[in-house]
Enzyme design. Structure first.
Site, PDB file in Angstrom:
ATOM      1  CE1 TYR A  44      -3.901   1.661  -0.514  1.00 28.97           C
ATOM      2  CE2 TYR A  44      -3.652   2.542   1.710  1.00 28.97           C
ATOM      3  CZ  TYR A  44      -4.303   2.541   0.474  1.00 28.97           C
ATOM      4  OH  TYR A  44      -5.335   3.397   0.242  1.00 28.97           O
ATOM      5  CE  LYS A  99     -22.791 -19.931 -16.082  1.00 32.46           C
ATOM      6  NZ  LYS A  99     -22.656 -20.563 -17.351  1.00 32.46           N
ATOM      7  CD  GLU A 141     -23.419 -16.867 -17.784  1.00 33.99           C
ATOM      8  OE1 GLU A 141     -22.211 -16.745 -18.005  1.00 33.99           O
ATOM      9  OE2 GLU A 141     -24.091 -17.787 -18.262  1.00 33.99           O
ATOM     10  CG  ASP A 142     -28.122 -16.773 -17.071  1.00 34.83           C
ATOM     11  OD1 ASP A 142     -27.756 -17.410 -18.082  1.00 34.83           O
ATOM     12  OD2 ASP A 142     -28.191 -17.277 -15.955  1.00 34.83           O
ATOM     13  CG  ASP A 167     -26.640 -17.633 -21.208  1.00 33.60           C
ATOM     14  OD1 ASP A 167     -27.028 -18.597 -20.555  1.00 33.60           O
ATOM     15  OD2 ASP A 167     -26.131 -16.615 -20.691  1.00 33.60           O
ATOM     16  CG  ASN A 324     -22.908 -22.504 -20.949  1.00 35.87           C
ATOM     17  OD1 ASN A 324     -23.341 -23.164 -20.020  1.00 35.87           O
ATOM     18  ND2 ASN A 324     -23.613 -21.573 -21.541  1.00 35.87           N
TER      19      ASN A 324
HETATM   20  N1  NAD Z   1     -27.195 -26.556 -21.050  1.00 36.22           N
HETATM   21  C1  NAD Z   1     -26.651 -25.423 -21.361  1.00 36.22           C
HETATM   22  O1  NAD Z   1     -25.445 -25.286 -21.403  1.00 36.22           O
HETATM   23  C2  NAD Z   1     -27.527 -24.264 -21.678  1.00 36.22           C
HETATM   24  C3  NAD Z   1     -26.943 -23.101 -22.161  1.00 36.22           C
HETATM   25  C4  NAD Z   1     -27.762 -22.007 -22.482  1.00 36.22           C
HETATM   26  C5  NAD Z   1     -29.123 -22.113 -22.299  1.00 36.22           C
HETATM   27  N2  NAD Z   1     -29.634 -23.258 -21.806  1.00 36.22           N
HETATM   28  C6  NAD Z   1     -31.081 -23.369 -21.566  1.00 36.22           C
HETATM   29  O2  NAD Z   1     -31.784 -22.923 -22.716  1.00 36.22           O
HETATM   30  C7  NAD Z   1     -32.946 -22.213 -22.336  1.00 36.22           C
HETATM   31  C8  NAD Z   1     -33.006 -20.871 -23.053  1.00 36.22           C
HETATM   32  O3  NAD Z   1     -31.918 -20.070 -22.654  1.00 36.22           O
HETATM   33  P1  NAD Z   1     -31.649 -18.692 -23.409  1.00 36.22           P
HETATM   34  O4  NAD Z   1     -30.518 -18.074 -22.690  1.00 36.22           O
HETATM   35  O5  NAD Z   1     -31.555 -18.908 -24.868  1.00 36.22           O
HETATM   36  O6  NAD Z   1     -33.005 -17.892 -23.049  1.00 36.22           O
HETATM   37  P2  NAD Z   1     -33.793 -16.808 -23.894  1.00 36.22           P
HETATM   38  O7  NAD Z   1     -34.774 -16.237 -22.956  1.00 36.22           O
HETATM   39  O8  NAD Z   1     -32.860 -15.921 -24.620  1.00 36.22           O
HETATM   40  O9  NAD Z   1     -34.569 -17.665 -25.004  1.00 36.22           O
HETATM   41  C9  NAD Z   1     -35.630 -18.549 -24.740  1.00 36.22           C
HETATM   42  C10 NAD Z   1     -36.351 -18.829 -26.056  1.00 36.22           C
HETATM   43  O10 NAD Z   1     -37.208 -19.955 -25.891  1.00 36.22           O
HETATM   44  C11 NAD Z   1     -38.462 -19.644 -26.508  1.00 36.22           C
HETATM   45  N3  NAD Z   1     -39.497 -20.456 -25.877  1.00 36.22           N
HETATM   46  C12 NAD Z   1     -40.099 -20.297 -24.689  1.00 36.22           C
HETATM   47  N4  NAD Z   1     -40.980 -21.285 -24.474  1.00 36.22           N
HETATM   48  C13 NAD Z   1     -40.921 -22.089 -25.557  1.00 36.22           C
HETATM   49  C14 NAD Z   1     -41.577 -23.283 -25.936  1.00 36.22           C
HETATM   50  N5  NAD Z   1     -42.471 -23.849 -25.152  1.00 36.22           N
HETATM   51  N6  NAD Z   1     -41.237 -23.861 -27.126  1.00 36.22           N
HETATM   52  C15 NAD Z   1     -40.313 -23.304 -27.922  1.00 36.22           C
HETATM   53  N7  NAD Z   1     -39.662 -22.165 -27.611  1.00 36.22           N
HETATM   54  C16 NAD Z   1     -39.961 -21.570 -26.445  1.00 36.22           C
HETATM   55  C17 NAD Z   1     -38.646 -18.173 -26.315  1.00 36.22           C
HETATM   56  O11 NAD Z   1     -39.558 -17.663 -27.274  1.00 36.22           O
HETATM   57  C18 NAD Z   1     -37.222 -17.687 -26.573  1.00 36.22           C
HETATM   58  O12 NAD Z   1     -37.023 -17.564 -27.962  1.00 36.22           O
HETATM   59  C19 NAD Z   1     -32.937 -22.142 -20.825  1.00 36.22           C
HETATM   60  O13 NAD Z   1     -33.790 -23.136 -20.336  1.00 36.22           O
HETATM   61  C20 NAD Z   1     -31.514 -22.453 -20.449  1.00 36.22           C
HETATM   62  O14 NAD Z   1     -31.439 -23.129 -19.206  1.00 36.22           O
HETATM   63  C21 NAD Z   1     -28.877 -24.327 -21.495  1.00 36.22           C
HETATM   64  O1  LMR Z   2     -25.556 -21.246 -16.826  1.00 38.39           O
HETATM   65  C1  LMR Z   2     -25.246 -22.365 -17.252  1.00 38.39           C
HETATM   66  O2  LMR Z   2     -24.172 -22.912 -17.044  1.00 38.39           O
HETATM   67  C2  LMR Z   2     -26.224 -23.100 -18.048  1.00 38.39           C
HETATM   68  C3  LMR Z   2     -26.848 -22.255 -19.053  1.00 38.39           C
HETATM   69  O3  LMR Z   2     -26.199 -21.056 -19.292  1.00 38.39           O
HETATM   70  C4  LMR Z   2     -28.300 -22.040 -18.779  1.00 38.39           C
HETATM   71  O4  LMR Z   2     -28.750 -20.906 -18.963  1.00 38.39           O
HETATM   72  O5  LMR Z   2     -28.963 -22.988 -18.404  1.00 38.39           O
END
Ligand code: NAD
Ligand code: LMR
Length: 427
Positions: A44, A99, A141-142, A167, A324
């Site tokens: 410091y 994260k 994120e998100d 995402d 991810n």
């Molecule tokens: N496993 C992973 O690594 C991972 C990574 C990213 C996102 N995800 C999952 O994917 C999902 C979406 O995340 P995002 O960041 O893209 O969110 P987002 O809010 O940007 O997009 C969600 C999309 O889903 C659509 N949607 C909602 N209900 C629906 C339905 N019944 N049928 C079809 N489409 C529908 C919405 O219109 C929108 O376009 C979340 O559930 C998240 O947990 C998983």
């Molecule tokens: O956050 C994560 O590691 C998973 C993904 O981004 C999700 O939105 O479900």
């Protein structure tokens, strides 16, 4: 009930997950001695002033003489948290802390969770831009679509450090790695796969673009959102969805997820919604289902196995976790090591190849991607990403091992590529 702390519902208090989350999952620790007056003078005042002056003179030194060179911000507005939706910035913090600890554990990257109390595009851009000097990278994120697309693009243009919306790209990178390995295992030509993507948000749009760039034919891709199949004639499409309608579904199929899935080899769920069993019955036999919504997959894995030879989810408690976490620690490790100014398409492809490559010789239907705990992943991704950064001309440091020299020297060199003036100053 006390005045100052909120009593948790007893049922929740008995849940071990709450016990683990008490006081959060991380803290800051000191890396230098602070037990004597001399220590204080160095760490410091007065010593610190000399470092401040040197950085003021030569800002590039900040990456070496502060923690910023190894620190990223994990920034959310709480608008698309997991599959939970728009739960707001306070409720998003457990995910952002999660994260941050994954960054540290797997990439040895310091990460600071930041939950913003604004969902306004201009507000988010202004705050994150202003935070730029405190970090070596920004992991968005998100943040829900379509705002996430503009936020990332404008921050990428405005900042000279990597900006990465996890995402979108983290997910797309891991999906690409998983789909390549799944195709290999099933002895299918990757480029011929007929793919349905349910969800046209951050993850769905990025996955679609990445798969098409990687060789899947746009004609063979159908994207659905909450209104059903996206096609060029659908009224009310805007922005990204117009682009999606042009780049996919050339035959103009209409209807909902059931119609989309007729004859499909691959279903990728990134919607957070649920898909009925009746919709799966039209899929081509022996295919692939990635039901990635967290925490509740679009199709329960047991059901998915009835209709697909390879099944993956986003969860840690099932095999084939497509998450991810396989990408972002290594991507930022590599980008920070190379002191990259941004993350290029080449760096993303290199990351996907590295992830797929880790298990290329040990593929099984329940192991198409490495485990999130596989210690080989982050170093492989980091090395591939740093090399790609150099190849793509965005690295400020060369991290590749130097060619073997006759005289002894460091085995892995960090060589300045185009020395900014700053680095020529002495410290
Ligand atoms: N496993 C992973 O690594 C991972 C990574 C990213 C996102 N995800 C999952 O994917 C999902 C979406 O995340 P995002 O960041 O893209 O969110 P987002 O809010 O940007 O997009 C969600 C999309 O889903 C659509 N949607 C909602 N209900 C629906 C339905 N019944 N049928 C079809 N489409 C529908 C919405 O219109 C929108 O376009 C979340 O559930 C998240 O947990 C998983
Ligand atoms: O956050 C994560 O590691 C998973 C993904 O981004 C999700 O939105 O479900």
């Amino acid at each position: 009930m006390s005045f100052f702390s909120f009593e948790l519902d007893p049922a929740l208090a008995a849940d071990p997950v709450f016990d683990l989350h008490k006081q959060g999952k991380m803290e800051i620790s000191c890396t230098v001695p602070l037990s004597s007056r001399d220590d204080l003078s160095l760490a410091y005042t007065p010593g610190v002033a000399r470092v401040c002056e040197a950085i003021a003179e030569s800002p590039e030194l900040a990456a070496d003489y502060t923690w910023t060179g190894n620190t990223v911000a994990v920034v959310t507005d709480g608008s698309a948290v997991l599959g939970l939706g728009n739960i707001g910035p306070k409720a998003a913090m457990p995910v952002m802390e999660g994260k941050a600890v994954l960054f540290k554990q797997f990439g040895d990257v310091n990460a600071v969770p930041i939950c913003l109390d604004t969902q306004d595009v201009e507000g988010i851009i202004a705050v994150v831009k202003a935070l730029g000097p405190s970090f070596g990278g920004i992991n968005l994120e998100d943040i829900s679509a379509p705002r996430c697309f503009e936020i990332e693009r404008r921050l990428d243009e405005a900042l000279d450090i990597p900006v990465f919306h996890d995402d979108q790209h983290g997910t797309a990178i891991v999906v690409l790695a998983a789909l390549r390995n799944a195709a290999t295992l099933l002895n299918r030509r990757f480029a011929d796969l007929r793919v349905v993507i349910s969800g046209a948000g951050a993850a769905g749009v990025a996955i679609t673009n990445t798969l098409i760039t990687a060789g899947i034919q746009g004609a063979n891709v159908i994207v659905c959102d909450s209104q059903g199949i996206i096609h060029a004639e659908r009224p009310g499409l805007s922005g990204t969805k117009i682009t999606l309608a042009r780049s996919t579904n050339y035959s103009g199929r209409t209807g909902g997820i059931k119609e989309a899935l007729i004859g499909a080899d691959v279903l990728i769920g990134v919607s957070g919604g649920q898909i009925e069993e009746s919709a799966l019955t039209g899929m081509a036999p022996g295919g692939i289902i990635f039901a990635l919504a967290n925490p509740t997959p679009e199709v329960p894995p047991a059901l998915a196995h009835k209709y697909a030879a390879i099944v993956a989810t986003g969860r840690s408690d099932f095999p084939n976790q497509i998450n991810n976490v396989l990408a972002f620690p290594g991507i930022f490790r590599g980008a920070l090591d190379a002191r990259a100014t941004r993350i290029t398409e080449g760096m993303k492809v290199a990351a996907a190849e590295a992830i797929a490559g880790v298990v290329a010789d040990e593929l099984r239907a329940d192991a198409i991607v490495p485990s999130a705990l596989d210690p080989r992943v982050a170093p492989a991704v980091a090395a591939a990403v740093a090399r790609a950064a150099e190849r793509d001309g965005v690295a400020r440091l060369a991290t590749a091992p130097p060619p073997p020299a006759p005289s002894a020297g460091p085995s892995v060199a960090s060589t300045l590529i185009s020395p900014p003036e700053a680095v020529t100053s002495s410290l």
